[in-house]
Design a protein around this motif. Sequence first.
Motif, PDB file in Angstrom:
ATOM      1  N   THR A 196     -12.931  -7.985  -4.560  1.00 54.25           N
ATOM      2  CA  THR A 196     -14.989  -8.549  -3.642  1.00 54.25           C
ATOM      3  C   THR A 196     -13.599  -9.732  -3.046  1.00 54.25           C
ATOM      4  O   THR A 196     -14.250  -9.902  -1.811  1.00 54.25           O
ATOM      5  CB  THR A 196     -15.497  -8.080  -4.223  1.00 54.25           C
ATOM      6  OG1 THR A 196     -15.667  -7.528  -5.199  1.00 54.25           O
ATOM      7  CG2 THR A 196     -16.300  -8.237  -4.029  1.00 54.25           C
ATOM      8  N   ALA A 214     -19.154  -2.899   1.578  1.00 56.52           N
ATOM      9  CA  ALA A 214     -18.428  -3.410   0.907  1.00 56.52           C
ATOM     10  C   ALA A 214     -18.550  -2.359  -0.901  1.00 56.52           C
ATOM     11  O   ALA A 214     -20.099  -2.287  -1.058  1.00 56.52           O
ATOM     12  CB  ALA A 214     -18.677  -4.837  -0.965  1.00 56.52           C
ATOM     13  N   CYS A 217     -18.102  -2.592  -5.694  1.00 58.97           N
ATOM     14  CA  CYS A 217     -18.076  -4.374  -6.825  1.00 58.97           C
ATOM     15  C   CYS A 217     -18.348  -4.331  -7.949  1.00 58.97           C
ATOM     16  O   CYS A 217     -18.959  -5.609  -8.633  1.00 58.97           O
ATOM     17  CB  CYS A 217     -19.023  -4.780  -5.574  1.00 58.97           C
ATOM     18  SG  CYS A 217     -18.650  -5.365  -4.285  1.00 58.97           S
ATOM     19  N   VAL A 242     -23.769  -4.687  -0.058  1.00 57.87           N
ATOM     20  CA  VAL A 242     -22.533  -3.815  -1.640  1.00 57.87           C
ATOM     21  C   VAL A 242     -23.257  -2.233  -1.633  1.00 57.87           C
ATOM     22  O   VAL A 242     -24.359  -2.683  -2.040  1.00 57.87           O
ATOM     23  CB  VAL A 242     -22.551  -4.476  -2.500  1.00 57.87           C
ATOM     24  CG1 VAL A 242     -22.095  -4.222  -3.729  1.00 57.87           C
ATOM     25  CG2 VAL A 242     -21.819  -6.088  -2.210  1.00 57.87           C
TER      26      VAL A 242
END
Length: 331
Positions: A196, A214, A217, A242
């Motif tokens: 990350t 992302a 994570c 995320v």
Amino acid sequence: MTWQQIDPKQILVDKIIANGGWSNTHTHIDRSYIINEDNYGKTGDSLFEKWDHPDEFKKTATVETIVKHMSMVIENQLAQGVTSLGSFIDCDSIVENKNILAAEIIKKKYGDKLDLKFIHQPIKGFFANPEDRVWFEKAAEYVDIIGGLPERDSPAKLGQDKRAEHLDILFEAGKKFGKPLHVHVDQLNSPDQRDTELLIEKTREHGYKGKVTAIHCISVAAQEKSYREKIYAGLVEQDITVIACPTAWIDSRRSEVLMPGHNSVTPIDEMIPAGVRVALGTDDIADIYKPFSDGDMWTELRVLLEATHTYDIDSLVNIATTNGRRAMYLG
């Protein structure tokens, strides 16, 4: 005072529907419903081994077969009230262009029923076989979002560390075609993973603020608090969403590695107060990775909220709806 019982689940689900419906921001519909008697014995293998297990299906499946599997997921999601869905599709030398052709058919078939975004998956990485890089480049023109899996080009799988170069290839493809990125990072719930952080650095280096998402994570939670806070600040600074897929990683393997106590789930209990935008996905559905997953959005949200002690209704509604649409760049 009279005690009046409430139904928190019904309140939450009603608000999700009123806010535009569920957003399943991360799944893999091209290889869904492929679990069978022959491959079930491989479900206990490691992640690195599972990356190659769907190859048999990909080699033999026709475009029509892949469309059938994709359609099963879409019907499942529509029945739940899902109104937007983002799916990775493998793009490599094994499946060649079959997933792309199937995705085009699915968009025509279901495009008026929900918002669909397809993201390509360099499941073979970029450096083991040059043909896989070629197919990635070909697919980049057709998918909606550039997808990445830097761990595939890590020392654990490749024998050398090419994760930074993997990310550079993703960003260059994104800039070439004017498309955002979705990248798998920190899936293994290990303090040895710091992908990350690398993704944040590369987002800054390539000037891609606000165009990166992302996925997972999880290993962030395995780090000490000061490092976690640094990562949250970086995610906010670069406007990186995320995506949490809780049931996909709740089965993190037992380890003797010492690390802070935490659940093997994206640490949204810290991310949200820090200002990080969090979305929700189911990840794999009825495949070699997750044979019992049925793609149920309520199951995903329930596991996420319980694992992270997140009971704020408005935050949960945003995770299930608005944040997911933002992660798929739907406005």
